[in-house]
Design a protein around this motif. Structure first.
Motif, PDB file in Angstrom:
ATOM      1  N   TYR A 180       1.064  -1.331  -0.022  1.00 46.79           N
ATOM      2  CA  TYR A 180       0.012  -0.009  -0.070  1.00 46.79           C
ATOM      3  C   TYR A 180       0.946   1.240  -0.001  1.00 46.79           C
ATOM      4  CZ  TYR A 180      -3.182   3.540   1.728  1.00 46.79           C
ATOM      5  OH  TYR A 180      -3.730   4.662   2.134  1.00 46.79           O
ATOM      6  N   LEU A 181       2.024   1.287   0.911  1.00 53.55           N
ATOM      7  CA  LEU A 181       2.946   2.374   0.890  1.00 53.55           C
ATOM      8  C   LEU A 181       3.410   2.610  -0.430  1.00 53.55           C
ATOM      9  CD1 LEU A 181       4.661   4.373   2.412  1.00 53.55           C
ATOM     10  CD2 LEU A 181       5.970   2.693   3.275  1.00 53.55           C
ATOM     11  N   ALA A 182       3.887   1.472  -1.344  1.00 50.29           N
ATOM     12  CA  ALA A 182       4.339   1.707  -2.350  1.00 50.29           C
ATOM     13  C   ALA A 182       3.495   2.406  -3.402  1.00 50.29           C
ATOM     14  CB  ALA A 182       5.006   0.279  -3.195  1.00 50.29           C
ATOM     15  N   ASP A 183       2.268   2.110  -3.558  1.00 48.54           N
ATOM     16  CA  ASP A 183       1.107   2.519  -4.456  1.00 48.54           C
ATOM     17  C   ASP A 183       1.207   4.143  -4.066  1.00 48.54           C
ATOM     18  OD1 ASP A 183      -0.929  -0.244  -4.373  1.00 48.54           O
ATOM     19  OD2 ASP A 183       0.806   0.402  -5.777  1.00 48.54           O
ATOM     20  N   GLN A 184       1.008   4.454  -2.759  1.00 47.85           N
ATOM     21  CA  GLN A 184       0.954   5.727  -2.246  1.00 47.85           C
ATOM     22  C   GLN A 184       1.952   6.603  -2.700  1.00 47.85           C
ATOM     23  OE1 GLN A 184      -1.995   7.217  -0.847  1.00 47.85           O
ATOM     24  NE2 GLN A 184      -2.745   5.152  -1.391  1.00 47.85           N
ATOM     25  N   LEU A 185       3.446   6.093  -2.423  1.00 44.57           N
ATOM     26  CA  LEU A 185       4.563   6.752  -2.767  1.00 44.57           C
ATOM     27  C   LEU A 185       4.303   7.192  -4.465  1.00 44.57           C
ATOM     28  CD1 LEU A 185       7.072   5.050  -0.811  1.00 44.57           C
ATOM     29  CD2 LEU A 185       6.340   7.205  -0.519  1.00 44.57           C
ATOM     30  N   LYS A 186       4.020   6.241  -5.046  1.00 49.95           N
ATOM     31  CA  LYS A 186       3.905   6.525  -6.624  1.00 49.95           C
ATOM     32  C   LYS A 186       2.799   7.709  -6.958  1.00 49.95           C
ATOM     33  CE  LYS A 186       5.207   1.813  -7.796  1.00 49.95           C
ATOM     34  NZ  LYS A 186       4.497   0.580  -8.060  1.00 49.95           N
ATOM     35  N   THR A 187       1.771   7.733  -5.902  1.00 47.58           N
ATOM     36  CA  THR A 187       0.590   8.840  -5.997  1.00 47.58           C
ATOM     37  C   THR A 187       1.280  10.165  -5.903  1.00 47.58           C
ATOM     38  OG1 THR A 187      -1.086   7.075  -5.523  1.00 47.58           O
ATOM     39  CG2 THR A 187      -1.429   9.408  -5.263  1.00 47.58           C
ATOM     40  N   ASN A 195      -3.994   7.082   7.677  1.00 51.49           N
ATOM     41  CA  ASN A 195      -3.958   8.350   7.353  1.00 51.49           C
ATOM     42  C   ASN A 195      -2.417   9.043   7.969  1.00 51.49           C
ATOM     43  OD1 ASN A 195      -5.884   8.032   5.139  1.00 51.49           O
ATOM     44  ND2 ASN A 195      -7.228   9.239   6.239  1.00 51.49           N
ATOM     45  N   ARG A 196      -2.711   9.090   9.380  1.00 50.48           N
ATOM     46  CA  ARG A 196      -1.697   9.464  10.187  1.00 50.48           C
ATOM     47  C   ARG A 196      -0.268   8.671   9.816  1.00 50.48           C
ATOM     48  NH1 ARG A 196      -2.914  12.095  14.990  1.00 50.48           N
ATOM     49  NH2 ARG A 196      -1.593  10.711  16.063  1.00 50.48           N
ATOM     50  N   TRP A 197      -0.269   7.400   9.820  1.00 48.11           N
ATOM     51  CA  TRP A 197       0.816   6.639   9.601  1.00 48.11           C
ATOM     52  C   TRP A 197       1.578   7.023   8.176  1.00 48.11           C
ATOM     53  CZ3 TRP A 197       0.697   2.902   5.396  1.00 48.11           C
ATOM     54  CH2 TRP A 197       1.495   2.271   5.091  1.00 48.11           C
ATOM     55  N   LEU A 198       0.690   7.054   7.158  1.00 47.16           N
ATOM     56  CA  LEU A 198       1.167   7.700   5.756  1.00 47.16           C
ATOM     57  C   LEU A 198       1.792   8.872   6.072  1.00 47.16           C
ATOM     58  CD1 LEU A 198       1.528   6.911   2.727  1.00 47.16           C
ATOM     59  CD2 LEU A 198      -0.816   7.875   2.623  1.00 47.16           C
ATOM     60  N   ARG A 199       1.154   9.881   6.461  1.00 53.12           N
ATOM     61  CA  ARG A 199       1.518  11.266   6.690  1.00 53.12           C
ATOM     62  C   ARG A 199       2.998  11.290   7.370  1.00 53.12           C
ATOM     63  NH1 ARG A 199      -3.156  14.969   8.750  1.00 53.12           N
ATOM     64  NH2 ARG A 199      -1.862  16.522   8.548  1.00 53.12           N
ATOM     65  N   ILE A 209       5.292   8.830   7.534  1.00 56.72           N
ATOM     66  CA  ILE A 209       6.300   8.264   6.607  1.00 56.72           C
ATOM     67  C   ILE A 209       6.589   9.278   5.560  1.00 56.72           C
ATOM     68  CG2 ILE A 209       6.541   6.582   4.691  1.00 56.72           C
ATOM     69  CD1 ILE A 209       6.634   5.267   7.417  1.00 56.72           C
ATOM     70  N   LEU A 210       5.646  10.052   5.046  1.00 57.43           N
ATOM     71  CA  LEU A 210       5.944  11.194   3.786  1.00 57.43           C
ATOM     72  C   LEU A 210       6.757  12.209   4.609  1.00 57.43           C
ATOM     73  CD1 LEU A 210       2.463  11.187   2.032  1.00 57.43           C
ATOM     74  CD2 LEU A 210       4.751  10.147   1.260  1.00 57.43           C
ATOM     75  N   HIS A 211       6.399  12.510   5.938  1.00 56.70           N
ATOM     76  CA  HIS A 211       7.216  13.527   6.390  1.00 56.70           C
ATOM     77  C   HIS A 211       8.852  13.174   6.696  1.00 56.70           C
ATOM     78  CE1 HIS A 211       7.708  17.340   9.091  1.00 56.70           C
ATOM     79  NE2 HIS A 211       8.386  16.476   9.698  1.00 56.70           N
ATOM     80  N   LYS A 212       8.894  11.928   7.109  1.00 56.42           N
ATOM     81  CA  LYS A 212      10.316  11.534   7.255  1.00 56.42           C
ATOM     82  C   LYS A 212      11.124  11.548   5.838  1.00 56.42           C
ATOM     83  CE  LYS A 212       9.603   8.610  11.131  1.00 56.42           C
ATOM     84  NZ  LYS A 212       9.660   7.071  11.862  1.00 56.42           N
ATOM     85  N   ILE A 213      10.443  11.519   4.872  1.00 55.91           N
ATOM     86  CA  ILE A 213      11.019  11.274   3.558  1.00 55.91           C
ATOM     87  C   ILE A 213      11.391  12.743   3.231  1.00 55.91           C
ATOM     88  CG2 ILE A 213      10.906  10.872   1.217  1.00 55.91           C
ATOM     89  CD1 ILE A 213       9.040   8.498   1.935  1.00 55.91           C
ATOM     90  N   ILE A 258      11.863   6.870  26.171  1.00 60.28           N
ATOM     91  CA  ILE A 258      11.742   7.716  25.020  1.00 60.28           C
ATOM     92  C   ILE A 258      12.040   6.681  23.855  1.00 60.28           C
ATOM     93  CG2 ILE A 258      12.671   9.688  23.816  1.00 60.28           C
ATOM     94  CD1 ILE A 258      14.108  10.635  26.411  1.00 60.28           C
ATOM     95  N   GLN A 259      11.003   6.218  23.048  1.00 64.79           N
ATOM     96  CA  GLN A 259      11.166   5.307  22.336  1.00 64.79           C
ATOM     97  C   GLN A 259      10.839   5.746  20.712  1.00 64.79           C
ATOM     98  OE1 GLN A 259      11.957   1.643  21.937  1.00 64.79           O
ATOM     99  NE2 GLN A 259      11.781   1.962  19.604  1.00 64.79           N
ATOM    100  N   HIS A 260      11.805   6.009  19.902  1.00 60.64           N
ATOM    101  CA  HIS A 260      11.289   6.411  18.571  1.00 60.64           C
ATOM    102  C   HIS A 260      10.225   5.740  17.899  1.00 60.64           C
ATOM    103  CE1 HIS A 260      15.753   8.063  17.741  1.00 60.64           C
ATOM    104  NE2 HIS A 260      15.209   8.756  18.562  1.00 60.64           N
ATOM    105  N   MET A 261       9.146   6.327  17.605  1.00 58.13           N
ATOM    106  CA  MET A 261       8.173   5.549  16.840  1.00 58.13           C
ATOM    107  C   MET A 261       7.240   6.638  16.202  1.00 58.13           C
ATOM    108  SD  MET A 261       6.065   5.083  20.483  1.00 58.13           S
ATOM    109  CE  MET A 261       5.927   6.367  21.706  1.00 58.13           C
ATOM    110  N   ASP A 262       6.106   6.300  15.549  1.00 59.66           N
ATOM    111  CA  ASP A 262       5.176   7.402  14.884  1.00 59.66           C
ATOM    112  C   ASP A 262       3.997   7.409  15.714  1.00 59.66           C
ATOM    113  OD1 ASP A 262       6.624   8.070  12.975  1.00 59.66           O
ATOM    114  OD2 ASP A 262       5.712   6.205  11.438  1.00 59.66           O
ATOM    115  N   SER A 263       3.091   8.451  15.775  1.00 61.68           N
ATOM    116  CA  SER A 263       2.191   8.809  16.982  1.00 61.68           C
ATOM    117  C   SER A 263       0.883   7.475  16.780  1.00 61.68           C
ATOM    118  CB  SER A 263       1.477   9.982  16.773  1.00 61.68           C
ATOM    119  OG  SER A 263       0.788  10.154  15.443  1.00 61.68           O
TER     120      SER A 263
END
Length: 315
Positions: free
Chosen positions: A21-28, A92-96, A98-102, A162-167
């Protein structure tokens, strides 16, 4: 060849639904995507960012991480099996994230505008003799569970994780850390009371502050932080509020945490580290050891025993 940025997706084990799914969203979002199996991994110099899609697999990713680190490549970690279960807003938050980290130009989340005045707090008044910050990134949750399982919950210690993670993974992280069976784990939020023998998980989108009534408040997070949450920022915040904090550095791949360790060390706090052999990735602790700031180096279980022994002798 297109001028659009190229993202490399490294699949650890069988490609998971969330990674596809992430691959498809990145292409989008106008990215080119190159997919590769971790066991057949080689660096492509045309790739702008590599995303390592983690799964429940026996493959040791450290060799892949080392290659990318040595080449100076940008790395993003994605827990695909956790992401598989996300739906709706959380997905949606997870995808955002990932995009922000990129690329930070991608909007992350709205800022939180809570303002609280905070007085200095003597935690001795609340039965807490020591504060131990547990700093971790990749491989950290498993190490912290083993560490906390060595305590009985009666020690006069407050743990701050303090554990690195997404919200979107915060709730799941609390449940995972609770598997230690000994130390209750709470998400640090407004109104939470600080108590000995408990652990507070630092949230991703808020910074915590201690109030003189023994309860927490929250404030805006540093939008320019290096990671979510940021070990360096949290350590600086805690040092400004509390007289002494100590730092236990667990498995992790990042530069975030080095400045935090330096500040804890300069402030008179004790630092201990997880051994490289017992870590999934040992980048943070390796650097702390090189700077000769670690007083003790051991497995997560041995790190806990070190703290318990020091409590017994009153050091």
């Amino acid at each position: 060849m297109s001028n659009h940025p190229i993202i490399g997706l490294v699949h650890v084990g069988k490609p998971q639904a969330s990674a596809l799914y992430l691959a498809d969203q990145l292409k989008t979002n106008n990215y080119q995507v190159i997919e590769v199996d971790a066991e057949e991994f080689s660096i492509d110099d045309d790739v702008d960012t590599y995303i390592i899609n983690l799964s429940d697999d026996d493959f040791n990713i450290e060799s892949v991480v080392d290659k990318l680190t040595d080449a100076g490549m940008k790395i993003v970690f994605n827990d695909t099996q956790v992401a598989n279960d996300l739906v709706g807003w959380n997905k949606n938050r997870w995808l955002r994230h990932i995009l922000h980290k990129i690329d930070v130009k991608h909007d992350l989340l709205p800022a939180i505008n809570t303002e609280r005045d905070v007085d200095s707090l003597d935690l001795i008044d609340f039965g807490i003799q020591q504060v131990w910050v547990l700093a971790a990134s990749i491989g950290g949750p498993e190490a912290i569970v083993r560490f906390l399982s060595e305590f009985d919950g009666k020690e006069p210690v407050l743990f701050i994780i303090i554990q690195h993670m997404d919200s979107e993974f915060v709730g799941m992280m609390v449940k995972q850390l609770e598997k230690n069976g000994q130390i209750p784990v709470k998400l640090a939020g407004s109104g939470v009371a600080v108590q000995p023998g408990e652990a507070l998980l630092v949230p991703v989108d808020e910074s915590i502050v201690f109030q003189n009534n023994g309860r927490l408040a929250v404030k805006d997070v540093n939008q320019n932080r290096a990671a979510t949450p940021c070990i360096d920022d949290v350590c600086a915040d805690l040092i400004s509020q509390l007289k002494f904090i100590n730092l236990a550095v667990f498995s992790g791949m990042a530069s975030d945490g080095i400045m935090g360790a330096s500040n804890v060390f300069d402030n008179g706090g004790t630092i201990i580290t997880q051994t490289a052999e017992s870590s999934v990735v040992s980048s943070i602790s390796d650097e702390v050891r090189k700077m000769k700031m670690s007083r003790f180096d051991g497995t997560p279980n041995e790190m806990a025993q070190y703290i318990k022994e020091k409590l017994t002798v009153g050091d």
